[in-house]
Design an enzyme around this catalytic site. Structure first.
Site, PDB file in Angstrom:
ATOM      1  N   TYR A  32      37.450  31.982  32.304  1.00 49.10           N
ATOM      2  CA  TYR A  32      38.399  32.578  31.366  1.00 49.10           C
ATOM      3  C   TYR A  32      38.714  33.987  31.853  1.00 49.10           C
ATOM      4  O   TYR A  32      38.522  34.986  31.166  1.00 49.10           O
ATOM      5  CB  TYR A  32      37.880  32.574  29.920  1.00 49.10           C
ATOM      6  CG  TYR A  32      39.013  32.452  28.932  1.00 49.10           C
ATOM      7  CD1 TYR A  32      39.726  31.262  28.804  1.00 49.10           C
ATOM      8  CD2 TYR A  32      39.414  33.543  28.168  1.00 49.10           C
ATOM      9  CE1 TYR A  32      40.797  31.163  27.923  1.00 49.10           C
ATOM     10  CE2 TYR A  32      40.476  33.449  27.292  1.00 49.10           C
ATOM     11  CZ  TYR A  32      41.168  32.256  27.177  1.00 49.10           C
ATOM     12  OH  TYR A  32      42.231  32.172  26.311  1.00 49.10           O
ATOM     13  N   HIS A  37      37.518  40.674  35.725  1.00 49.63           N
ATOM     14  CA  HIS A  37      37.089  39.794  36.817  1.00 49.63           C
ATOM     15  C   HIS A  37      37.954  40.043  38.057  1.00 49.63           C
ATOM     16  O   HIS A  37      37.454  40.079  39.189  1.00 49.63           O
ATOM     17  CB  HIS A  37      37.235  38.317  36.415  1.00 49.63           C
ATOM     18  CG  HIS A  37      36.429  37.918  35.213  1.00 49.63           C
ATOM     19  ND1 HIS A  37      37.003  37.610  34.009  1.00 49.63           N
ATOM     20  CD2 HIS A  37      35.091  37.768  35.037  1.00 49.63           C
ATOM     21  CE1 HIS A  37      36.063  37.277  33.139  1.00 49.63           C
ATOM     22  NE2 HIS A  37      34.885  37.369  33.728  1.00 49.63           N
ATOM     23  N   GLY A 147      30.093  43.677  37.215  1.00 47.88           N
ATOM     24  CA  GLY A 147      30.758  44.713  36.428  1.00 47.88           C
ATOM     25  C   GLY A 147      29.765  45.513  35.606  1.00 47.88           C
ATOM     26  O   GLY A 147      28.815  44.957  35.045  1.00 47.88           O
ATOM     27  N   ASP A 150      28.473  44.919  31.891  1.00 49.07           N
ATOM     28  CA  ASP A 150      27.153  44.347  31.623  1.00 49.07           C
ATOM     29  C   ASP A 150      26.114  45.161  32.392  1.00 49.07           C
ATOM     30  O   ASP A 150      25.496  44.676  33.349  1.00 49.07           O
ATOM     31  CB  ASP A 150      27.130  42.876  32.041  1.00 49.07           C
ATOM     32  CG  ASP A 150      28.163  42.064  31.296  1.00 49.07           C
ATOM     33  OD1 ASP A 150      27.892  41.643  30.173  1.00 49.07           O
ATOM     34  OD2 ASP A 150      29.277  41.871  31.826  1.00 49.07           O
ATOM     35  N   GLN A 153      22.684  43.790  32.851  1.00 45.11           N
ATOM     36  CA  GLN A 153      22.664  42.685  33.814  1.00 45.11           C
ATOM     37  C   GLN A 153      22.583  43.231  35.250  1.00 45.11           C
ATOM     38  O   GLN A 153      21.836  42.714  36.079  1.00 45.11           O
ATOM     39  CB  GLN A 153      23.927  41.846  33.635  1.00 45.11           C
ATOM     40  CG  GLN A 153      24.103  40.752  34.651  1.00 45.11           C
ATOM     41  CD  GLN A 153      25.206  39.786  34.242  1.00 45.11           C
ATOM     42  OE1 GLN A 153      24.953  38.825  33.536  1.00 45.11           O
ATOM     43  NE2 GLN A 153      26.417  40.039  34.691  1.00 45.11           N
ATOM     44  N   SER A 185      37.073  41.469  27.780  1.00 46.86           N
ATOM     45  CA  SER A 185      36.019  40.473  27.673  1.00 46.86           C
ATOM     46  C   SER A 185      36.675  39.132  27.368  1.00 46.86           C
ATOM     47  O   SER A 185      37.666  39.083  26.617  1.00 46.86           O
ATOM     48  CB  SER A 185      35.053  40.845  26.539  1.00 46.86           C
ATOM     49  OG  SER A 185      34.285  39.719  26.172  1.00 46.86           O
ATOM     50  N   SER A 186      36.109  38.065  27.918  1.00 47.73           N
ATOM     51  CA  SER A 186      36.641  36.733  27.618  1.00 47.73           C
ATOM     52  C   SER A 186      36.569  36.466  26.125  1.00 47.73           C
ATOM     53  O   SER A 186      37.350  35.697  25.577  1.00 47.73           O
ATOM     54  CB  SER A 186      35.841  35.668  28.372  1.00 47.73           C
ATOM     55  OG  SER A 186      35.822  35.964  29.748  1.00 47.73           O
TER      56      SER A 186
HETATM   57  P1  AMP Z   1      31.378  36.933  32.734  1.00 50.82           P
HETATM   58  O1  AMP Z   1      32.427  35.948  33.133  1.00 50.82           O
HETATM   59  O2  AMP Z   1      31.625  37.543  31.399  1.00 50.82           O
HETATM   60  O3  AMP Z   1      29.990  36.437  32.952  1.00 50.82           O
HETATM   61  O4  AMP Z   1      31.546  38.161  33.749  1.00 50.82           O
HETATM   62  C1  AMP Z   1      31.502  37.981  35.127  1.00 50.82           C
HETATM   63  C2  AMP Z   1      31.472  39.332  35.798  1.00 50.82           C
HETATM   64  O5  AMP Z   1      32.629  40.073  35.432  1.00 50.82           O
HETATM   65  C3  AMP Z   1      30.257  40.164  35.368  1.00 50.82           C
HETATM   66  O6  AMP Z   1      29.740  40.858  36.502  1.00 50.82           O
HETATM   67  C4  AMP Z   1      30.850  41.111  34.362  1.00 50.82           C
HETATM   68  O7  AMP Z   1      30.147  42.330  34.238  1.00 50.82           O
HETATM   69  C5  AMP Z   1      32.231  41.342  34.949  1.00 50.82           C
HETATM   70  N1  AMP Z   1      33.131  41.820  33.906  1.00 50.82           N
HETATM   71  C6  AMP Z   1      33.394  41.234  32.710  1.00 50.82           C
HETATM   72  N2  AMP Z   1      34.227  42.012  31.983  1.00 50.82           N
HETATM   73  C7  AMP Z   1      34.480  43.111  32.732  1.00 50.82           C
HETATM   74  C8  AMP Z   1      35.256  44.303  32.527  1.00 50.82           C
HETATM   75  N3  AMP Z   1      35.942  44.522  31.403  1.00 50.82           N
HETATM   76  N4  AMP Z   1      35.269  45.219  33.527  1.00 50.82           N
HETATM   77  C9  AMP Z   1      34.573  45.021  34.665  1.00 50.82           C
HETATM   78  N5  AMP Z   1      33.834  43.928  34.916  1.00 50.82           N
HETATM   79  C10 AMP Z   1      33.776  42.991  33.964  1.00 50.82           C
END
Ligand code: AMP
Length: 297
Positions: A32, A37, A147, A150, A153, A185-186
């Site tokens: 998503y 991303h 990112g 998180d 993380q 955020s998704s």
């Molecule tokens: P996720 O799909 O939410 O697991 O995120 C995948 C990667 O994208 C992780 O390393 C997140 O920290 C990064 N990410 C998600 N949202 C953002 C954002 N707004 N800015 C920068 N990185 C992001």
């Protein structure tokens, strides 16, 4: 763009890149995809010969009452965005492909997981550690991109990579935000119009705190936490999960009631928040470096 749905297909594609001595940059996601991303993918694109994106909603990192079943998905749109960012290989495994049997191995990173999301989502980082280790073993990247949205993380993965001598550089990427400050955020799609408006308070309160700290570095950690908490309570109907100020990346508590300037001389600290708007839990954070002035990093 090469779309691989099995580990076998992916391993073949990776072997090909390795044969040509190409560097591999890896971006693990749950799909998503949005501009946050995309920023990771672009960074990976500029640093590496081959960019691998994984899209996998990892059941192992969701608690029993969390949003696994309703996590948003849109494969077609994700693939279009991946192509526009110059991704070479997309790994899109099913749950059965990733976990043909119940894994009996755990990855538990201690201490850095004891607060924030680690405390409010028990087992979450064990699931993250396991899937990221598996993905690192399959993709064998030189660099992996995460990112700072998180931030915990990132701290957990870096600790794991260090402890297990994993041969990969972890690259931190800044938080990408909407024009009004909301961190992308998704999960933002689930916010009602009212909650969407209120949710800007998270980033606004972090910005306001930064201004206060620039003027007054005598504030204590407790005063900073109280300031953010009060902003959220006053301006939103959200339910606070946590507001914490901790050392970064150790994520240890501040031991005393000294001022921020004294507690963190020439060190970094994080202010992290998690707030539930209806059933949607949002997180945000700001990282600060203490020097002559307290700067955001
Ligand atoms: P996720 O799909 O939410 O697991 O995120 C995948 C990667 O994208 C992780 O390393 C997140 O920290 C990064 N990410 C998600 N949202 C953002 C954002 N707004 N800015 C920068 N990185 C992001």
């Amino acid at each position: 763009m090469n779309i691989c749905r099995t580990k076998q297909q992916l391993r073949l594609a990776i072997r090909d890149a390795q044969k040509h001595q190409q560097t591999i940059g890896f971006v693990p996601t749950m799909g998503y995809l949005h501009e946050g991303h995309a920023s990771l993918l672009r960074e990976a694109r500029s640093d590496n010969d081959v960019v691998v994106l994984s899209i996998f909603v990892n059941p192992m990192q969701f608690g029993p009452n969390e949003d696994l079943d309703r996590y948003p998905r849109d494969e077609e749109r994700d693939l279009a965005l991946a192509a526009s960012c110059g991704v070479d290989i997309v790994f899109l495994p099913s749950v059965e492909e990733m976990y043909p049997k119940k894994p009996l191995t755990t990855i538990k990173v201690e201490e850095v997981t004891s607060r924030l999301c680690g405390a409010s989502r028990p087992g979450h980082f064990d699931g993250v550690g396991l899937v990221v280790s598996k993905l690192f073993n399959i993709v064998q990247p030189q660099r992996a991109y995460f990112g700072m949205k998180d931030a915990q993380q990132v701290a957990v993965i870096e600790q794991m990579v260090q402890d297990l001598d994993m041969n990969v550089d972890i690259v931190h990427c800044p938080i990408i935000r909407e024009p009004d400050g909301l961190a992308l955020s998704s999960r933002n799609v689930y916010l009602s119009a009212k909650h969407r408006m209120e949710a800007t308070t998270l980033s606004k309160s972090l910005n306001k705190l930064h201004h206060q700290l620039k003027d007054n570095n005598k504030m204590t950690s407790d005063e900073c936490v109280a300031f953010i908490t009060n902003e959220i309570i006053t301006n939103t109907s959200g339910e606070i999960d946590y507001v914490e100020l901790l050392h970064y990346p150790s994520l240890t508590a501040v031991q005393d009631r000294l001022s921020i300037a004294e507690s963190f001389e020439n060190q970094r600290f994080i202010v992290a928040v998690a707030v539930k708007f209806g059933t949607t839990r949002l997180i945000d954070n700001a990282l600060f470096q203490v020097g002559e002035v307290i700067e955001r990093v």
